[in-house]
Design an enzyme around this catalytic site. Sequence first.
Site, mmCIF file in Angstrom:
data_model
loop_
_atom_site.group_PDB
_atom_site.id
_atom_site.type_symbol
_atom_site.label_atom_id
_atom_site.label_comp_id
_atom_site.label_asym_id
_atom_site.label_seq_id
_atom_site.Cartn_x
_atom_site.Cartn_y
_atom_site.Cartn_z
ATOM 1 C CB THR A 230 -0.856 -0.038 1.290
ATOM 2 O OG1 THR A 230 -1.771 -1.119 1.166
ATOM 3 C CG2 THR A 230 -1.615 1.243 1.550
ATOM 4 N N GLY A 282 -0.841 -2.175 6.597
ATOM 5 C CA GLY A 282 -0.780 -3.402 7.386
ATOM 6 C C GLY A 282 -2.087 -4.154 7.262
HETATM 7 N N1 ASP Z 1 -3.988 -1.946 4.869
HETATM 8 C C1 ASP Z 1 -4.296 -2.526 3.588
HETATM 9 C C2 ASP Z 1 -5.577 -3.303 3.683
HETATM 10 O O1 ASP Z 1 -5.781 -3.968 4.673
HETATM 11 C C3 ASP Z 1 -3.240 -3.431 3.083
HETATM 12 C C4 ASP Z 1 -1.857 -2.867 3.116
HETATM 13 O O2 ASP Z 1 -1.570 -1.914 3.815
HETATM 14 O O3 ASP Z 1 -1.030 -3.399 2.402
HETATM 15 O O4 ASP Z 1 -6.330 -3.283 2.745
#
Ligand code: ASP
Length: 369
Positions: A230, A282
């Site tokens: 992300t 996360g």
């Molecule tokens: N936080 C994002 C989600 O749960 C994923 C990520 O941060 O990679 O969709």
Amino acid sequence: MSFRTASVALAASALAVSACATSASEPVSEMQAPPLEWSIVIHGGAGVITRDSMDAETEDAYTAALTEALATGSDILSNGGESIDAVEAVIRGLEDNPLFNAGRGAVMTETGGFSLDSSIMRGDTLDAGAVAGLSNIQHPISAARAAMEHSPHVMLAGEGADQFAAEQGLAIVDPYYFFTERRWQSLLRVLERRGVEAPERMQPMAPQEASLSDEWLSSLAFPDDQKFGTVGVVAMDMDGNIVAGTSTGGTTAKRWGRVGDSPIIGAGTYAENNVCGISSTGTGEYFIRLAIAYAICNRIELLGETAQEAADHVIHTELTGLGGDGGIVMLGPDGYPAWSFNTEGMYRAYETSEGRSEIEIYEYNEGAF
Ligand code: ASP
């Protein structure tokens, strides 16, 4: 001056109890530092990112991407541009870069498609915009900004969000634009483990030439191909306005219209001038339940903790305690950057008007300052 009123003071006494558990580390207080004219902090996802799992070419590719992102943002901010424009421009660039799980290069859903989430928030007015489940808008962050500026709502989801973004004149793409072989292979691996039949491989609506970047991506050694990646940016401009934004494809093989924390104001993104600006990355389910971004800002505002203390408490005590993993990047009350994460690594970088900058990938350190 905070926008929030006495209603949040109720939470202060509860927070004060847990504050006693905060680690004894003493980061430099933002209050002792000279005022900054502008600053920017960026993440490109957190996860199992270790030196051993990365080759030099992959490391160089991420470093180059973060360097370019910092340059885009600092160019706007150092020329007196607004933080809202810096955040949007930097995230658009990262969405175009297939290294990251946002826009092109996003992870795929269980049914072999894309469902993109994004949000943005202004710290001066507390205006916010968010979109969830976009499938054909090239730059989800611009859709989030349009939702904030051109709709009476904060959050738009699914087909309606795609439709709104199209009506706003934002670039629409064939969903195949987001496709990368790397993410397809990652989806196949997850579905095999899950015992679920693979969907048909996505095809372009019109014949396309083989993508050079797909070949390049296949030559890299990615340390963590299932989750994270992300992107998020927090910037403060010369007017002291803090803006935070986040964009993601979510988690590999997500199903049932799953939405993570990235488009949730208070979890994935939060900004309030003179207090904080935060972008998270996360396992979204934990970040939502702990309202991570808002919780960190509350500790700064109500307990008087530094940005680093507040972030470390929420990440290392609350998030870790609940079993979640990931991290945040942030600007504190005076725009000084900080970060905190409980994973092996997090792609991250900052730059400030004093000419300080840092680009980091691997293990935890005590934060930027
Ligand atoms: N936080 C994002 C989600 O749960 C994923 C990520 O941060 O990679 O969709």
